[in-house]
Scaffold this motif. Sequence first.
Motif, PDB file in Angstrom:
ATOM      1  N   GLU A 166       0.837  -1.201   0.000  1.00 31.48           N
ATOM      2  CA  GLU A 166       0.000   0.000   0.000  1.00 31.48           C
ATOM      3  C   GLU A 166       0.868   1.245   0.000  1.00 31.48           C
ATOM      4  O   GLU A 166       1.927   1.276   0.627  1.00 31.48           O
ATOM      5  CB  GLU A 166      -0.924   0.006   1.218  1.00 31.48           C
ATOM      6  CG  GLU A 166      -1.966  -1.075   1.183  1.00 31.48           C
ATOM      7  CD  GLU A 166      -2.846  -1.086   2.422  1.00 31.48           C
ATOM      8  OE1 GLU A 166      -2.683  -0.205   3.300  1.00 31.48           O
ATOM      9  OE2 GLU A 166      -3.691  -1.981   2.510  1.00 31.48           O
ATOM     10  N   PRO A 167       0.412   2.303  -0.692  1.00 32.83           N
ATOM     11  CA  PRO A 167       1.174   3.558  -0.712  1.00 32.83           C
ATOM     12  C   PRO A 167       1.327   4.144   0.692  1.00 32.83           C
ATOM     13  O   PRO A 167       0.363   4.217   1.449  1.00 32.83           O
ATOM     14  CB  PRO A 167       0.322   4.492  -1.582  1.00 32.83           C
ATOM     15  CG  PRO A 167      -0.591   3.594  -2.345  1.00 32.83           C
ATOM     16  CD  PRO A 167      -0.780   2.372  -1.508  1.00 32.83           C
ATOM     17  N   ARG A 168       2.523   4.500   1.067  1.00 36.01           N
ATOM     18  CA  ARG A 168       2.802   5.005   2.409  1.00 36.01           C
ATOM     19  C   ARG A 168       2.119   6.353   2.679  1.00 36.01           C
ATOM     20  O   ARG A 168       1.781   6.653   3.814  1.00 36.01           O
ATOM     21  CB  ARG A 168       4.310   5.163   2.632  1.00 36.01           C
ATOM     22  CG  ARG A 168       5.018   3.833   2.678  1.00 36.01           C
ATOM     23  CD  ARG A 168       4.615   3.088   3.955  1.00 36.01           C
ATOM     24  NE  ARG A 168       4.904   1.683   3.815  1.00 36.01           N
ATOM     25  CZ  ARG A 168       4.056   0.722   4.115  1.00 36.01           C
ATOM     26  NH1 ARG A 168       2.872   0.992   4.564  1.00 36.01           N
ATOM     27  NH2 ARG A 168       4.375  -0.541   3.966  1.00 36.01           N
ATOM     28  N   GLU A 169       1.909   7.169   1.645  1.00 37.97           N
ATOM     29  CA  GLU A 169       1.285   8.474   1.865  1.00 37.97           C
ATOM     30  C   GLU A 169      -0.184   8.346   2.292  1.00 37.97           C
ATOM     31  O   GLU A 169      -0.762   9.287   2.816  1.00 37.97           O
ATOM     32  CB  GLU A 169       1.406   9.377   0.634  1.00 37.97           C
ATOM     33  CG  GLU A 169       0.777   8.843  -0.629  1.00 37.97           C
ATOM     34  CD  GLU A 169       1.693   7.938  -1.441  1.00 37.97           C
ATOM     35  OE1 GLU A 169       1.242   7.480  -2.500  1.00 37.97           O
ATOM     36  OE2 GLU A 169       2.839   7.693  -1.025  1.00 37.97           O
ATOM     37  N   GLN A 170      -0.780   7.175   2.095  1.00 40.07           N
ATOM     38  CA  GLN A 170      -2.157   6.939   2.505  1.00 40.07           C
ATOM     39  C   GLN A 170      -2.245   6.266   3.878  1.00 40.07           C
ATOM     40  O   GLN A 170      -3.330   6.039   4.391  1.00 40.07           O
ATOM     41  CB  GLN A 170      -2.884   6.084   1.468  1.00 40.07           C
ATOM     42  CG  GLN A 170      -3.036   6.753   0.126  1.00 40.07           C
ATOM     43  CD  GLN A 170      -3.691   5.837  -0.897  1.00 40.07           C
ATOM     44  OE1 GLN A 170      -4.151   4.758  -0.588  1.00 40.07           O
ATOM     45  NE2 GLN A 170      -3.719   6.289  -2.135  1.00 40.07           N
ATOM     46  N   LEU A 224      -2.157   5.625   7.853  1.00 39.40           N
ATOM     47  CA  LEU A 224      -2.525   6.355   9.062  1.00 39.40           C
ATOM     48  C   LEU A 224      -1.687   5.834  10.217  1.00 39.40           C
ATOM     49  O   LEU A 224      -1.438   4.632  10.318  1.00 39.40           O
ATOM     50  CB  LEU A 224      -4.011   6.154   9.387  1.00 39.40           C
ATOM     51  CG  LEU A 224      -5.003   6.649   8.334  1.00 39.40           C
ATOM     52  CD1 LEU A 224      -6.424   6.244   8.717  1.00 39.40           C
ATOM     53  CD2 LEU A 224      -4.895   8.147   8.174  1.00 39.40           C
TER      54      LEU A 224
END
Length: 77
Positions: A62-66, A68
């Motif tokens: 999964e993209p790290r910028e998304q 939480l």
Amino acid sequence: MAASTSIRINQDLYDQAKQDALTEHRTIAGQIEFWARVGRAALDNPDLPVSFVAESLASLAEPREQALPFVPRSKRG
């Protein structure tokens, strides 16, 4: 670009990978590679549930910028 190699697999396995790839938003090759990584990690870590291994590997993709940050229950208001 990563190198690729052609292999022969059972048609039933291919059909299942195609179906699961659609559900998981992966390519067919990506789905088979994911299954292979899960299988390898499960064999390397027999004390862990396969579902935990699969979810952990999926989360790494999964993209790290998304992502939480984890907040323990004791710290929640």
